[in-house]
Design a protein around this motif. Structure first.
Motif, PDB file in Angstrom:
ATOM      1  N   LEU A 122       0.923  -1.363  -0.142  1.00 55.37           N
ATOM      2  CA  LEU A 122      -0.002   0.033  -0.027  1.00 55.37           C
ATOM      3  C   LEU A 122       0.693   1.255  -0.064  1.00 55.37           C
ATOM      4  N   LEU A 123       0.290   2.172  -0.506  1.00 59.91           N
ATOM      5  CA  LEU A 123       1.118   3.548  -0.596  1.00 59.91           C
ATOM      6  C   LEU A 123       0.356   4.462   0.456  1.00 59.91           C
ATOM      7  N   ILE A 124       0.721   4.278   1.775  1.00 61.81           N
ATOM      8  CA  ILE A 124       0.344   4.841   2.954  1.00 61.81           C
ATOM      9  C   ILE A 124       0.927   6.303   3.042  1.00 61.81           C
ATOM     10  N   PRO A 125       0.177   7.107   3.136  1.00 60.64           N
ATOM     11  CA  PRO A 125       0.759   8.611   3.534  1.00 60.64           C
ATOM     12  C   PRO A 125       1.526   8.546   4.810  1.00 60.64           C
ATOM     13  N   ARG A 141      -2.894   4.596  16.384  1.00 62.57           N
ATOM     14  CA  ARG A 141      -3.126   3.345  16.428  1.00 62.57           C
ATOM     15  C   ARG A 141      -3.576   2.449  15.388  1.00 62.57           C
ATOM     16  N   TYR A 142      -4.270   3.322  14.414  1.00 62.31           N
ATOM     17  CA  TYR A 142      -4.948   2.668  13.086  1.00 62.31           C
ATOM     18  C   TYR A 142      -3.812   2.501  12.219  1.00 62.31           C
ATOM     19  N   TYR A 143      -2.596   3.400  11.967  1.00 66.04           N
ATOM     20  CA  TYR A 143      -1.714   3.580  11.235  1.00 66.04           C
ATOM     21  C   TYR A 143      -0.702   2.416  11.427  1.00 66.04           C
ATOM     22  N   GLU A 144      -0.505   2.264  12.742  1.00 67.37           N
ATOM     23  CA  GLU A 144       0.654   1.205  13.149  1.00 67.37           C
ATOM     24  C   GLU A 144      -0.009  -0.169  12.945  1.00 67.37           C
ATOM     25  N   ASP A 145      -1.418  -0.347  13.193  1.00 61.18           N
ATOM     26  CA  ASP A 145      -1.978  -1.613  12.807  1.00 61.18           C
ATOM     27  C   ASP A 145      -2.180  -1.640  11.352  1.00 61.18           C
ATOM     28  N   LEU A 146      -2.194  -0.797  10.615  1.00 61.31           N
ATOM     29  CA  LEU A 146      -2.324  -1.027   9.000  1.00 61.31           C
ATOM     30  C   LEU A 146      -0.806  -1.682   8.655  1.00 61.31           C
ATOM     31  N   ILE A 147       0.029  -1.136   9.142  1.00 63.08           N
ATOM     32  CA  ILE A 147       1.690  -1.616   8.635  1.00 63.08           C
ATOM     33  C   ILE A 147       1.663  -2.933   9.370  1.00 63.08           C
ATOM     34  N   LEU A 148       1.311  -3.188  10.694  1.00 63.43           N
ATOM     35  CA  LEU A 148       1.434  -4.501  11.052  1.00 63.43           C
ATOM     36  C   LEU A 148       0.631  -5.441  10.066  1.00 63.43           C
ATOM     37  N   LYS A 149      -0.466  -5.217   9.752  1.00 64.01           N
ATOM     38  CA  LYS A 149      -1.486  -6.179   8.937  1.00 64.01           C
ATOM     39  C   LYS A 149      -0.794  -6.158   7.650  1.00 64.01           C
ATOM     40  N   GLU A 150      -0.131  -5.270   7.104  1.00 64.78           N
ATOM     41  CA  GLU A 150       0.667  -5.364   5.710  1.00 64.78           C
ATOM     42  C   GLU A 150       1.744  -6.236   5.819  1.00 64.78           C
ATOM     43  N   LEU A 197       2.042  -8.816   8.071  1.00 67.53           N
ATOM     44  CA  LEU A 197       1.624  -9.976   8.366  1.00 67.53           C
ATOM     45  C   LEU A 197       1.100 -10.758   6.839  1.00 67.53           C
ATOM     46  N   LEU A 198       0.786  -9.931   6.299  1.00 65.87           N
ATOM     47  CA  LEU A 198       0.118 -10.444   4.909  1.00 65.87           C
ATOM     48  C   LEU A 198       1.340 -10.919   3.995  1.00 65.87           C
ATOM     49  N   GLU A 199       2.476 -10.093   3.985  1.00 64.41           N
ATOM     50  CA  GLU A 199       3.680 -10.395   3.233  1.00 64.41           C
ATOM     51  C   GLU A 199       4.201 -11.787   3.708  1.00 64.41           C
ATOM     52  N   ILE A 200       4.280 -12.032   4.975  1.00 65.18           N
ATOM     53  CA  ILE A 200       4.625 -13.186   5.697  1.00 65.18           C
ATOM     54  C   ILE A 200       3.714 -14.379   5.337  1.00 65.18           C
ATOM     55  N   GLN A 201       2.534 -14.129   5.330  1.00 70.45           N
ATOM     56  CA  GLN A 201       1.466 -15.147   4.931  1.00 70.45           C
ATOM     57  C   GLN A 201       1.487 -15.587   3.328  1.00 70.45           C
ATOM     58  N   ALA A 202       1.899 -14.544   2.315  1.00 66.74           N
ATOM     59  CA  ALA A 202       1.997 -14.838   1.218  1.00 66.74           C
ATOM     60  C   ALA A 202       3.398 -15.573   0.960  1.00 66.74           C
ATOM     61  N   THR A 203       4.317 -15.363   1.416  1.00 63.99           N
ATOM     62  CA  THR A 203       5.679 -16.188   1.431  1.00 63.99           C
ATOM     63  C   THR A 203       5.446 -17.625   1.757  1.00 63.99           C
ATOM     64  N   ASN A 204       4.442 -17.713   3.278  1.00 62.67           N
ATOM     65  CA  ASN A 204       4.308 -19.061   3.622  1.00 62.67           C
ATOM     66  C   ASN A 204       3.540 -19.739   2.694  1.00 62.67           C
ATOM     67  N   GLU A 249      -4.799 -19.093   6.545  1.00 60.76           N
ATOM     68  CA  GLU A 249      -4.495 -17.873   6.963  1.00 60.76           C
ATOM     69  C   GLU A 249      -3.905 -16.767   6.292  1.00 60.76           C
ATOM     70  N   PHE A 250      -3.490 -16.952   4.951  1.00 65.59           N
ATOM     71  CA  PHE A 250      -3.272 -16.037   4.045  1.00 65.59           C
ATOM     72  C   PHE A 250      -4.894 -15.196   3.855  1.00 65.59           C
ATOM     73  N   GLU A 251      -5.744 -15.962   3.389  1.00 62.58           N
ATOM     74  CA  GLU A 251      -6.979 -15.125   3.398  1.00 62.58           C
ATOM     75  C   GLU A 251      -7.543 -14.324   4.601  1.00 62.58           C
ATOM     76  N   LYS A 252      -7.193 -14.811   5.916  1.00 60.93           N
ATOM     77  CA  LYS A 252      -7.683 -14.039   7.101  1.00 60.93           C
ATOM     78  C   LYS A 252      -6.709 -12.805   7.181  1.00 60.93           C
ATOM     79  N   ALA A 253      -5.359 -13.033   7.052  1.00 65.40           N
ATOM     80  CA  ALA A 253      -4.456 -12.049   6.882  1.00 65.40           C
ATOM     81  C   ALA A 253      -5.035 -11.055   5.811  1.00 65.40           C
ATOM     82  N   LYS A 254      -5.355 -11.111   4.696  1.00 65.84           N
ATOM     83  CA  LYS A 254      -5.898 -10.204   3.592  1.00 65.84           C
ATOM     84  C   LYS A 254      -6.849  -9.509   3.903  1.00 65.84           C
TER      85      LYS A 254
END
Length: 248
Positions: A42-45, A168-177, A179-186, A224-229
């Motif tokens: 994502l292009l997060i401001p 909180r929302y900003y850090e949570d979005l970065i974390l979820k992003e 985690l999704l990359e990790i799940q995509a690799t898995n 798990e990948f779909e959940k992360a997405k």
């Protein structure tokens, strides 16, 4: 006859299992391939940009700021209240006026009388000094100033709360992003393992239960990948809704 049917039945069972496995593997491959072609970066401001946008987008904060202006106007009104005791008074009188005058000439008293019809005008200033207003004015002004201070403190509290939520929302979005990359690799690794297991099972190098175990693991990774997405999309929508900024 029994010896001929036994291997035939075994072959039929093996073919049936292989057919199911091929179907399952194809579905897994389709999921993985689709996910691999989609980018989730994502292009997060910048955080400061998001905070400023949230401050401008928050309706309650705008209400609090308007409330300050109302209380400032109330203070000005109370400061001008003393002018209600100061004013201009004018009157007009029209009618017949009788005038009497005495004139003393020597020992004689001469009284002169006259009657006229005229219009008289009168204009003047007045100032009233009510004792209650004198003592109460200072208290009212102090109360109005305190109300403005309270409103400003509420705005400050609201701004701090908004900033905290955005962070909180900003850090949570970065974390979820992440985690999704990790799940995509898995999921990509699970696909490779699944392909290897398929070949090994076809060549008779592993048993059916091992192949099924690897298939279950791959399915779990895909889940798990779909959940992360889904979590990433939710975090993105929450931040967009709160700040009013569209994130691509």
């Amino acid at each position: 006859m029994f010896k001929i049917m036994k291997p035939t039945l075994k072959i039929l069972i093996t073919i049936f299992i292989l057919s199911l496995i091929n179907h399952f593997t194809y579905a897994q491959d389709s999921i993985v391939d689709a996910n691999q072609t989609e980018s989730f970066k994502l292009l997060i401001p910048e955080l400061e940009v998001l905070i400023n946008a949230a401050l401008a987008n928050n309706g309650m904060l705008g209400y609090r700021k308007d409330e300050i202006e109302v209380k400032k106007a109330n203070l000005k009104s109370k400061r001008r209240n003393w002018t209600r005791n100061l004013g201009i008074q004018a009157d007009t009188r029209y009618g017949n006026f009788n005038n009497l005058s005495n004139n003393i000439s020597g020992n004689d008293l001469v009284t002169l009388a006259s009657a006229t019809t005229q219009t008289n005008y009168g204009v003047g200033l007045y100032l009233k000094l009510p004792v209650f207003d004198i003592f109460n004015r200072k208290s009212e002004i102090k109360q109005a100033k305190t109300e403005i201070s309270q409103a400003k403190n509420m705005v400050k509290f609201q701004e701090d709360e908004i900033k905290e939520i955005v962070i909180r929302y900003y850090e949570d979005l970065i974390l979820k992003e992440s985690l999704l990359e990790i799940q995509a690799t898995n999921l990509s690794d699970a696909k490779v393992n699944m392909e290897m297991a398929k070949k090994e099972f076809t060549n008779g190098q592993i048993e059916i239960y091992e192949y099924i175990r690897i298939s279950d693991i791959t399915a779990g990774v895909a889940t798990e990948f779909e959940k992360a997405k889904s979590n990433l999309l939710l975090a993105k929508k929450l931040l967009e809704n709160y700040t009013g900024i569209q994130i691509n």
